[in-house]
Scaffold this motif. Structure first.
Motif, PDB file in Angstrom:
ATOM      1  N   ARG A 344      -1.238   6.188  -3.116  1.00 49.73           N
ATOM      2  CA  ARG A 344      -1.866   6.389  -1.811  1.00 49.73           C
ATOM      3  C   ARG A 344      -3.048   5.422  -1.635  1.00 49.73           C
ATOM      4  NH1 ARG A 344      -1.889   6.835   3.425  1.00 49.73           N
ATOM      5  NH2 ARG A 344      -3.708   7.902   4.250  1.00 49.73           N
ATOM      6  N   LEU A 345      -3.801   5.229  -2.704  1.00 51.92           N
ATOM      7  CA  LEU A 345      -4.956   4.325  -2.621  1.00 51.92           C
ATOM      8  C   LEU A 345      -4.489   2.904  -2.317  1.00 51.92           C
ATOM      9  CD1 LEU A 345      -7.988   3.947  -2.871  1.00 51.92           C
ATOM     10  CD2 LEU A 345      -7.732   3.785  -5.352  1.00 51.92           C
ATOM     11  N   GLN A 346      -3.406   2.486  -2.939  1.00 52.43           N
ATOM     12  CA  GLN A 346      -2.857   1.157  -2.659  1.00 52.43           C
ATOM     13  C   GLN A 346      -2.420   1.064  -1.202  1.00 52.43           C
ATOM     14  OE1 GLN A 346      -3.870  -0.971  -4.723  1.00 52.43           O
ATOM     15  NE2 GLN A 346      -2.035  -1.830  -5.664  1.00 52.43           N
ATOM     16  N   GLU A 347      -1.824   2.152  -0.724  1.00 57.31           N
ATOM     17  CA  GLU A 347      -1.356   2.161   0.657  1.00 57.31           C
ATOM     18  C   GLU A 347      -2.541   2.045   1.619  1.00 57.31           C
ATOM     19  OE1 GLU A 347       2.086   4.749   2.598  1.00 57.31           O
ATOM     20  OE2 GLU A 347       0.302   5.950   2.269  1.00 57.31           O
ATOM     21  N   VAL A 348      -3.584   2.805   1.339  1.00 62.40           N
ATOM     22  CA  VAL A 348      -4.785   2.739   2.184  1.00 62.40           C
ATOM     23  C   VAL A 348      -5.379   1.331   2.116  1.00 62.40           C
ATOM     24  CG1 VAL A 348      -7.164   3.579   2.392  1.00 62.40           C
ATOM     25  CG2 VAL A 348      -5.302   5.203   2.073  1.00 62.40           C
ATOM     26  N   GLY A 349      -5.394   0.749   0.925  1.00 66.28           N
ATOM     27  CA  GLY A 349      -5.929  -0.602   0.763  1.00 66.28           C
ATOM     28  C   GLY A 349      -5.147  -1.618   1.601  1.00 66.28           C
ATOM     29  N   LYS A 350      -3.836  -1.489   1.572  1.00 69.69           N
ATOM     30  CA  LYS A 350      -3.000  -2.419   2.347  1.00 69.69           C
ATOM     31  C   LYS A 350      -3.264  -2.246   3.838  1.00 69.69           C
ATOM     32  CE  LYS A 350       0.937  -3.108  -0.682  1.00 69.69           C
ATOM     33  NZ  LYS A 350       1.873  -2.090  -1.180  1.00 69.69           N
ATOM     34  N   ASN A 351      -3.399  -1.015   4.246  1.00 67.78           N
ATOM     35  CA  ASN A 351      -3.717  -0.705   5.635  1.00 67.78           C
ATOM     36  C   ASN A 351      -5.021  -1.409   6.041  1.00 67.78           C
ATOM     37  OD1 ASN A 351      -5.097   0.754   7.759  1.00 67.78           O
ATOM     38  ND2 ASN A 351      -3.525   2.351   7.604  1.00 67.78           N
ATOM     39  N   ILE A 352      -6.018  -1.329   5.176  1.00 71.28           N
ATOM     40  CA  ILE A 352      -7.310  -1.966   5.466  1.00 71.28           C
ATOM     41  C   ILE A 352      -7.152  -3.489   5.559  1.00 71.28           C
ATOM     42  CG2 ILE A 352      -9.627  -2.403   4.534  1.00 71.28           C
ATOM     43  CD1 ILE A 352      -9.590   0.453   3.445  1.00 71.28           C
ATOM     44  N   ASP A 353      -6.364  -4.046   4.620  1.00 66.26           N
ATOM     45  CA  ASP A 353      -6.143  -5.503   4.646  1.00 66.26           C
ATOM     46  C   ASP A 353      -5.445  -5.931   5.930  1.00 66.26           C
ATOM     47  OD1 ASP A 353      -7.253  -5.876   2.175  1.00 66.26           O
ATOM     48  OD2 ASP A 353      -5.345  -5.637   1.105  1.00 66.26           O
ATOM     49  N   ALA A 354      -4.508  -5.106   6.364  1.00 67.90           N
ATOM     50  CA  ALA A 354      -3.729  -5.472   7.540  1.00 67.90           C
ATOM     51  C   ALA A 354      -4.529  -5.299   8.827  1.00 67.90           C
ATOM     52  CB  ALA A 354      -2.453  -4.626   7.598  1.00 67.90           C
ATOM     53  N   ASN A 355      -5.591  -4.512   8.761  1.00 74.69           N
ATOM     54  CA  ASN A 355      -6.349  -4.223   9.984  1.00 74.69           C
ATOM     55  C   ASN A 355      -7.763  -4.763   9.927  1.00 74.69           C
ATOM     56  OD1 ASN A 355      -4.352  -2.590  11.534  1.00 74.69           O
ATOM     57  ND2 ASN A 355      -4.444  -1.357   9.673  1.00 74.69           N
ATOM     58  N   LYS A 356      -7.889  -5.950   9.373  1.00 75.36           N
ATOM     59  CA  LYS A 356      -9.169  -6.668   9.352  1.00 75.36           C
ATOM     60  C   LYS A 356     -10.312  -5.831   8.783  1.00 75.36           C
ATOM     61  CE  LYS A 356      -8.001  -9.430  13.425  1.00 75.36           C
ATOM     62  NZ  LYS A 356      -6.985  -8.550  14.091  1.00 75.36           N
ATOM     63  N   GLY A 357     -10.036  -5.157   7.699  1.00 77.78           N
ATOM     64  CA  GLY A 357     -11.145  -4.501   7.006  1.00 77.78           C
ATOM     65  C   GLY A 357     -11.450  -3.078   7.426  1.00 77.78           C
ATOM     66  N   VAL A 358     -10.742  -2.540   8.381  1.00 81.09           N
ATOM     67  CA  VAL A 358     -10.961  -1.117   8.690  1.00 81.09           C
ATOM     68  C   VAL A 358      -9.676  -0.327   8.503  1.00 81.09           C
ATOM     69  CG1 VAL A 358     -12.941  -1.197  10.253  1.00 81.09           C
ATOM     70  CG2 VAL A 358     -10.625  -1.666  11.117  1.00 81.09           C
ATOM     71  N   PHE A 359      -9.850   0.914   8.110  1.00 81.27           N
ATOM     72  CA  PHE A 359      -8.684   1.766   7.904  1.00 81.27           C
ATOM     73  C   PHE A 359      -8.252   2.364   9.241  1.00 81.27           C
ATOM     74  CE2 PHE A 359      -6.933   6.044   6.995  1.00 81.27           C
ATOM     75  CZ  PHE A 359      -5.793   5.633   6.324  1.00 81.27           C
ATOM     76  N   VAL A 360      -7.007   2.124   9.589  1.00 82.83           N
ATOM     77  CA  VAL A 360      -6.478   2.712  10.814  1.00 82.83           C
ATOM     78  C   VAL A 360      -5.620   3.914  10.418  1.00 82.83           C
ATOM     79  CG1 VAL A 360      -4.959   2.340  12.782  1.00 82.83           C
ATOM     80  CG2 VAL A 360      -6.467   0.503  11.978  1.00 82.83           C
ATOM     81  N   PRO A 361      -5.971   5.110  10.906  1.00 81.37           N
ATOM     82  CA  PRO A 361      -5.248   6.316  10.480  1.00 81.37           C
ATOM     83  C   PRO A 361      -3.743   6.126  10.594  1.00 81.37           C
ATOM     84  CG  PRO A 361      -7.099   6.911  11.875  1.00 81.37           C
ATOM     85  CD  PRO A 361      -7.048   5.407  11.850  1.00 81.37           C
ATOM     86  N   ASP A 362      -3.056   6.583   9.558  1.00 85.33           N
ATOM     87  CA  ASP A 362      -1.607   6.362   9.529  1.00 85.33           C
ATOM     88  C   ASP A 362      -0.845   7.681   9.499  1.00 85.33           C
ATOM     89  OD1 ASP A 362      -2.369   7.203   7.058  1.00 85.33           O
ATOM     90  OD2 ASP A 362      -1.468   5.552   5.941  1.00 85.33           O
ATOM     91  N   ASN A 363      -1.554   8.749   9.876  1.00 85.67           N
ATOM     92  CA  ASN A 363      -0.911  10.064   9.907  1.00 85.67           C
ATOM     93  C   ASN A 363      -0.342  10.499   8.563  1.00 85.67           C
ATOM     94  OD1 ASN A 363      -1.377  10.761  12.574  1.00 85.67           O
ATOM     95  ND2 ASN A 363       0.259   9.355  13.231  1.00 85.67           N
ATOM     96  N   LYS A 364      -0.972  10.018   7.541  1.00 90.85           N
ATOM     97  CA  LYS A 364      -0.537  10.436   6.214  1.00 90.85           C
ATOM     98  C   LYS A 364      -1.773  10.834   5.425  1.00 90.85           C
ATOM     99  CE  LYS A 364       3.437   7.671   4.797  1.00 90.85           C
ATOM    100  NZ  LYS A 364       3.654   6.576   3.828  1.00 90.85           N
TER     101      LYS A 364
END
Ligand code: SF4
Ligand code: SF4
Lengths: 445, 263
Positions: A344-364
Motif C-alpha cells: 500500500r505504501l508503494q502504491e501511495v508513493g506512486k500516486n504521489i509521483d504521478a500527481n506532482k508530489g501530492v497524494f490524490v485520494p484513490d478510494n482505497k
C-alpha cells in the motif's frame, strides 16, 4: 581509444548509483509519510541493539540451520563488497589488482577468504533454494507469498549464485593468465586462489587472448550484475540487507507488553474528567491542528517506524509460523500485515509521483482493501511475532493501531467486545457484575 | 482451610492510620470468576500465614482497562486508568502485587505515562521473594514427585520477561518440572489475550487453547501450572475438550504453594 573502457565504466557506475540514489530518496520520502514518533532517545541501547541484532545476527540463529547459512551469505556479502572497492578503482583507472603490491601476503589471504566465502554463499543459497522449492517449508509455501514474493525470493538466490560464480570464474581466468610462462600482458602474479584453481584448468588449451577476453567478460558482468542487483533491491524484500540496520536501531525499546499511549486521547480524557472544565466552553482553537484521527486506517496514519518496518520485512515468515492465530488456521498472518503495508505504501508513493508530489485520494485504504477486520480481530496480542522477528519488526503495533481505528472511529468492534466494553464502562469489570460485589469472594466458601 | 481469611481494605488501613507493606490488586477475574476466586483465596491464605501486611482496594478497585486497550478502545482504557490512578495515589500506594499478568503488565508499564508510578510485582515474584527472605518455607507435601509443566502467560513471559520466578517456585515442591516444546520466549499463547477472552474466535481449524493444551499433554504432566487466571480458564477448557479432567489438573502456582502447605 584506450580510455574508452574507463569512460564506459564510469558511466555504468554513475547510472547504477544514480538510479539507486533515486530509489533511496523515494523510500525515505515514503517513510516520512508516516506520523512522527520519538525513537532518537537512549542511543546507547539503540546502538547495542543494532550491533547485536543486525550486525551480530543474534536473532537469526534462534533457528540454527537458517541462521548459520544466513551468516555465510551475510558475511560473504559484506566481505565481497571490500573486493568491490578494488574493482571500482581498477575499472576507473585501468589498473589491475591495484591493492596487490601494497598488501603483499595480506592480499593473498584476502582473496583466498573471498573465494572461500563465495563458495560458502553458493552452498548456503543452494540449501535455501532447496528449502523453498524442494522441501517446501510451510512458511515458504504459505499463500501470503503467491505471485511476485515467491519469485522474488528465488530471483535473489539465482542472482547471488550467478554473481559468486562470475567472481570465481573471473579469478580462475586471471589465475590462468598469471601462470602463463614468461607472463602475459598485465596479469601479474597476485592473490591466492584456493577455490578457483580448480576451475582454472577449463581454460587449458585456449589461446591467451581468448582467456583474457573471457576475463574481461566475467569482470564486466560481475560488476554490472552487482549494480543491477543493487537497483533491484528497491523492488524486493532484499532491501533488508540495508534497512535491517536502521530498523533495529529505531526499534521499540519498551517492554513488549507496553503498548503505546495515545497522547491525543489523554488530552481529551483529562478534559472530560476535569471537574473544573466548562463542558460548554468552545475548545481552544489551534491554528495548526490537523483534525485528529484515532488509530490507523491507511499508511499515512501509521508512524514512520512502522513504515520503515514494512520496507525492512524480509518475508521470512518466522512471525507467521509462530503466530497462534495463524497456527490454528485463522486468516491472520503477521507477515501479510507487513507485506500489505509495504504494498500500500508503494502504491501511495506512486500516486504521489504521478500527481506532482501530492497524494490524490484513490478510494482505497490499507484497511479493508488490503487488511480485513477479520484478520485484525484474530490477534491475541501475544507478541510471538515480535519476539520471533529477526529484525525487530512489530506487526502487532500495526494490528493494534488498526483495531483502534475500527473501535474509536467506526465503532466497529465485534458485538461481544462491545458488550465487554459496556460492562467495563458501567461496572468497572468486563463482566456484568456490580463493583459493589468485588470483595464478595472473601466470605464465600 | 477452615480458618477465615483476613482481608483488610486500604480504606480500613487508612482509618487505622497504617500503610500495608503491599497492596494486593485482585483484578476482575480474581474478584468475580469462580475459578479465579480460588486462586485469590489461595494467595491470601499464604499472605495470612506469612503475616504479610497487605490490603485490597475492595469495592474501590476497578478494571485496569487492559481488555479495553487491547481491543483498541484507548478512551475507555485511559478513563479506567486515570480513575484507578486517582484511587491508588490517594492511598499513596507504592508496592502492588497481583496474580493477573494482564493487570501486572498494565499497572507496571502503561500506568506510569498517565501518572501512576508503582513498584508492581507478579504474585510469583512476590512468593519467591518471601521464600528468599525466609518468611515462607515450602516443601513438596502432596505434590512430591509429581510431574508438572508450566505454561508461560504471554503477558508475564514475553511481555515482561518473567520466566524464572514461577519455575523456581515449582521446583521448591520437590516435583519434576518438565518443559513443553514451546516455552519461555517461544511459549504459545493460551488464546485469551488481546481481549479474545471476551469474544468468539475467528474461523479457523482449531481453537488456540486446544492447541496449547496439546502442547502440554505431550509431556504427560500430572499438573499444568499456570500463573494467570485467564490461562487457567483456557487450559482447563482445553483439558475438558480432550476429556482429560480426571488425569490432569490445571492449577495456579499460588494454589500449588498453598496446598503443599495444607493452607
Ligand atoms: S501478537 Fe497477534 S499477530 Fe503477533 S503472533 Fe500473536 S496473535 Fe499473531
Ligand atoms: S515481520 Fe519479521 S519475522 Fe515476519 S516476515 Fe517480516 S522479517 Fe520475517
Amino acid at each position: 581509444m584506450s580510455y574508452l573502457d574507463n569512460i564506459l565504466f564510469a558511466i555504468l557506475l554513475i547510472v547504477g548509483f544514480g538510479f539507486f540514489a533515486s530509489s533511496v530518496k523515494k523510500i525515505i520520502r515514503n517513510i516520512n509519510l508516516g506520523v512522527d514518533v520519538n525513537r532518537k532517545d537512549n542511543s546507547k541501547a539503540r546502538w547495542k541493539n543494532m550491533a547485536l541484532i543486525a550486525l551480530g545476527q543474534s536473532k537469526m540463529v534462534r533457528r540454527p540451520v537458517a541462521g548459520i547459512l544466513h551468516i555465510f551469505v551475510y558475511v560473504g556479502f559484506i566481505i565481497i563488497n571490500i573486493e568491490l572497492v578494488e574493482i571500482i578503482i581498477d575499472g576507473l583507472f585501468g589498473t589491475h589488482r591495484i591493492f596487490a603490491p601494497y598488501l603483499g601476503v595480506i592480499y593473498d589471504v584476502l582473496i583466498a577468504s573471498f573465494e572461500i566465502l563465495a563458495i560458502l554463499v553458493i552452498f548456503a543459497v543452494t540449501v535455501f533454494w532447496i528449502r523453498r522449492n524442494v522441501i517446501r517449508l510451510k512458511r515458504f509455501i504459505n499463500p501470503d507469498l503467491n505471485g511476485f514474493p515467491k519469485s522474488d525470493a528465488n530471483y535473489i538466490l539465482y542472482f547471488e549464485t550467478v554473481l559468486m560464480l562470475l567472481f570465481l570464474f573471473m579469478d580462475a581466468s586471471d589465475l590462468h593468465l598469471q601462470n602463463v610462462p614468461g607472463g602475459f600482458s598485465h596479469f601479474h602474479r597476485a592473490g591466492s586462489f584456493p577455490i578457483s584453481q580448480f576451475i582454472a584448468p577449463i581454460f587449458n588449451g585456449m589461446s591467451n587472448e581468448l582467456v583474457a577476453l573471457l576475463f574481461e567478460v566475467f569482470w564486466w558482468l560481475h560488476i554490472a550484475g552487482i549494480l543491477v542487483f543493487m537497483n533491484y533491491l528497491y523492488f524486493s524484500k532484499h532491501l533488508h540487507i540495508l534497512l535491517a540496520f536502521p530498523n533495529t536501531y529505531f526499534a521499540n525499546l519498551n517492554p513488549e507488553g507496553q503498548f503505546d499511549n495515545l497522547e491525543s486521547v489523554t488530552k481529551e480524557v483529562k478534559l472530560m474528567m476535569d471537574p473544573n472544565a466548562d463542558p460548554f466552553a468552545a475548545a481552544p482553537v489551534d491554528e495548526n491542528a490537523v483534525p485528529s484521527k484515532f488509530g490507523a486506517s491507511d499508511v499515512q496514519d501509521l508512524n514512520w517506524v512502522q513504515l520503515l518496518n514494512a520496507y525492512t520485512c524480509t518475508e521470512c515468515g518466522r512471525c507467521t509460523s509462530s503466530c497462534p492465530a495463524n497456527q490454528t488456521g485463522k486468516k491472520l498472518s503477521p507477515r501479510k500485515i507487513m507485506m500489505d503495508t509495504r504494498d500500500r505504501l508503494q502504491e501511495v508513493g506512486k500516486n504521489i509521483d504521478a500527481n506532482k508530489g501530492v497524494f490524490v485520494p484513490d478510494n482505497k485504504t490499507l484497511l479493508n482493501d488490503y487488511i480485513t477486520p477479520e484478520e485484525l480481530w484474530a490477534c491475541t496480542s501475544c507478541n510471538a511475532c515480535v519476539e520471533e522477528c529477526p529484525v525487530n519488526i512489530s506487526p502487532l503495533s500495526i494490528i493494534m493501531d488498526m483495531r483502534r481505528y475500527l473501535v474509536m472511529e467506526q465503532s466497529a468492534a465485534p458485538m461481544s467486545l462491545n458488550a465487554m466494553m459496556t460492562n467495563i464502562e458501567n461496572n468497572g469489570a468486563p463482566w456484568q457484575y456490580s463493583q459493589q460485589d468485588r470483595l464478595n469472594w472473601k466470605n464465600e466458601n | 482451610m477452615s480458618e477465615s481469611l483476613v482481608v483488610p481494605t486500604m480504606a480500613e488501613m487508612l482509618a487505622q492510620g497504617t500503610q500495608p507493606e503491599v497492596l494486593f490488586w485482585v483484578g476482575c477475574a480474581g474478584s468475580f470468576d469462580d475459578r479465579a476466586k480460588k486462586i485469590t483465596k489461595a494467595f491470601v491464605r499464604i499472605l495470612n500465614r506469612t503475616n504479610v501486611s497487605f490490603a485490597v482496594l475492595g469495592t474501590e478497585e476497578s478494571c485496569t482497562g487492559d481488555p479495553a486497550k487491547r481491543a483498541g478502545n484507548e478512551f475507555l482504557f485511559q478513563m479506567q486508568a486515570m480513575m484507578n490512578i486517582e484511587v491508588l495515589n490517594a492511598y499513596e500506594a507504592k508496592k502492588i502485587v497481583t496474580a493477573c499478568p494482564h493487570c501486572f503488565n498494565t499497572l507496571k508499564n502503561e500506568y506510569p505515562e498517565l501518572g501512576g508510578q508503582y513498584d508492581v510485582i507478579h504474585h510469583t515474584e512476590f512468593l519467591k521473594s518471601l521464600i528468599d527472605d525466609g518468611r515462607l518455607t515450602v516443601e513438596g507435601g502432596q505434590f512430591k514427585g509429581k510431574k508438572i509443566t508450566f505454561h508461560d502467560p504471554c503477558y508475564l513471559g514475553r511481555a515482561n520477561k518473567v520466566y524464572e520466578a514461577p519455575r523456581d517456585l515449582i521446583q521448591k515442591l520437590d516435583v519434576e518440572l518438565v518443559e513443553m516444546k514451546r516455552s519461555k520466549a517461544n511459549g504459545l499463547c493460551c488464546g485469551a489475550g488481546g481481549a479474545q477472552m471476551f469474544k468468539d474466535a475467528e474461523p479457523g481449524n482449531k481453537e488456540v487453547n486446544v492447541l496449547r493444551t496439546e502442547d502440554a499433554l505431550e509431556v504427560k504432566p500430572d499438573i499444568i501450572a499456570a500463573g494467570c487466571p485467564f490461562c487457567n480458564t483456557m487450559l482447563t477448557d482445553g483439558i475438558k475438550h480432550q476429556e482429560k479432567e480426571e488425569q490432569v489438573k490445571v492449577m495456579d502456582i499460588a494454589e500449588l504453594i498453598a496446598n503443599a502447605q495444607d493452607l
